[in-house]
Design a protein around this motif. Structure first.
Motif, PDB file in Angstrom:
ATOM      1  N   ALA A 287       0.870  -1.186   0.000  1.00  4.60           N
ATOM      2  CA  ALA A 287       0.000   0.000   0.000  1.00  4.60           C
ATOM      3  C   ALA A 287       0.900   1.226   0.000  1.00  4.60           C
ATOM      4  O   ALA A 287       1.982   1.215   0.609  1.00  4.60           O
ATOM      5  N   ASP A 288       0.468   2.237  -0.674  1.00  4.88           N
ATOM      6  CA  ASP A 288       1.242   3.484  -0.755  1.00  4.88           C
ATOM      7  C   ASP A 288       2.689   3.231  -1.172  1.00  4.88           C
ATOM      8  O   ASP A 288       3.617   3.874  -0.692  1.00  4.88           O
ATOM      9  N   GLY A 289       2.902   2.258  -2.045  1.00  6.47           N
ATOM     10  CA  GLY A 289       4.240   1.968  -2.537  1.00  6.47           C
ATOM     11  C   GLY A 289       5.145   1.233  -1.576  1.00  6.47           C
ATOM     12  O   GLY A 289       6.322   1.040  -1.848  1.00  6.47           O
ATOM     13  N   ARG A 290       4.592   0.757  -0.440  1.00  5.16           N
ATOM     14  CA  ARG A 290       5.394   0.041   0.557  1.00  5.16           C
ATOM     15  C   ARG A 290       4.923  -1.409   0.685  1.00  5.16           C
ATOM     16  O   ARG A 290       3.746  -1.663   0.881  1.00  5.16           O
ATOM     17  N   SER A 291       5.869  -2.312   0.618  1.00 11.94           N
ATOM     18  CA  SER A 291       5.601  -3.723   0.774  1.00 11.94           C
ATOM     19  C   SER A 291       5.699  -4.101   2.247  1.00 11.94           C
ATOM     20  O   SER A 291       6.688  -3.784   2.910  1.00 11.94           O
ATOM     21  N   GLY A 292       4.689  -4.786   2.752  1.00  8.97           N
ATOM     22  CA  GLY A 292       4.725  -5.258   4.135  1.00  8.97           C
ATOM     23  C   GLY A 292       5.817  -6.288   4.343  1.00  8.97           C
ATOM     24  O   GLY A 292       6.402  -6.371   5.411  1.00  8.97           O
ATOM     25  N   LEU A 293       6.103  -7.058   3.329  1.00  9.71           N
ATOM     26  CA  LEU A 293       7.155  -8.074   3.408  1.00  9.71           C
ATOM     27  C   LEU A 293       8.523  -7.411   3.503  1.00  9.71           C
ATOM     28  O   LEU A 293       9.355  -7.803   4.313  1.00  9.71           O
ATOM     29  N   ARG A 294       8.764  -6.404   2.730  1.00 11.76           N
ATOM     30  CA  ARG A 294      10.077  -5.748   2.724  1.00 11.76           C
ATOM     31  C   ARG A 294      10.316  -4.919   3.972  1.00 11.76           C
ATOM     32  O   ARG A 294      11.449  -4.752   4.380  1.00 11.76           O
ATOM     33  N   VAL A 295       9.266  -4.427   4.583  1.00 12.13           N
ATOM     34  CA  VAL A 295       9.405  -3.643   5.820  1.00 12.13           C
ATOM     35  C   VAL A 295      10.011  -4.515   6.911  1.00 12.13           C
ATOM     36  O   VAL A 295      10.800  -4.049   7.718  1.00 12.13           O
ATOM     37  N   GLN A 296       9.673  -5.788   6.918  1.00  9.43           N
ATOM     38  CA  GLN A 296      10.128  -6.693   7.965  1.00  9.43           C
ATOM     39  C   GLN A 296      11.512  -7.260   7.719  1.00  9.43           C
ATOM     40  O   GLN A 296      12.080  -7.891   8.579  1.00  9.43           O
ATOM     41  N   GLN A 297      12.080  -7.065   6.541  1.00 15.04           N
ATOM     42  CA  GLN A 297      13.391  -7.655   6.226  1.00 15.04           C
ATOM     43  C   GLN A 297      14.523  -6.796   6.727  1.00 15.04           C
ATOM     44  O   GLN A 297      14.459  -5.650   6.911  1.00 15.04           O
TER      45      GLN A 297
END
Length: 116
Positions: free
Chosen positions: A106-116
């Protein structure tokens, strides 16, 4: 509809309103609504789409399905009740009763990448 999230970090984000608001400050409600519509829809993905709040995106890969609600996009693998994968999910929406969530953006942000 049953939903599983193989990535523990993504699962943690999607299970917490606080983390959703931190990851997507302007789109957390859209992500929450997308998830809620899917959770409450029975028995298949076709029923979730019939509600009209979420849309099926144009297929980008044969075995992956993308669902949208405004700025939120969920990417998943469609499964049957027995856990077998629906190989061409866009043509067999009534067979999908279980989503294995790969990512939410959402809004250009991946939930998966935030956690990496």
């Amino acid at each position: 509809m049953l939903m599983t999230i193989p990535d523990a970090g993504l699962g943690e984000v999607l299970a917490s309103q606080t983390l959703l608001a931190q990851v997507w400050p302007d789109a957390a409600r859209e992500v929450m609504l997308l998830l809620q519509v899917l959770r409450s829809s029975m028995p298949s993905l076709a029923d979730a789409l019939a509600v009209g709040l979420i849309a099926l995106a144009t297929p980008t890969a044969r075995s992956v399905i993308e669902l949208n609600h405004q700025r939120a996009t969920l990417t998943a693998i469609g499964l049957r009740d027995d856990g077998s994968q629906v190989v061409v999910p866009h043509k067999h929406l009534h067979e999908i009763t279980w989503l294995e969530i790969q990512d939410v953006c959402a809004d250009g942000r991946s939930g998966l990448r935030v956690q990496q």
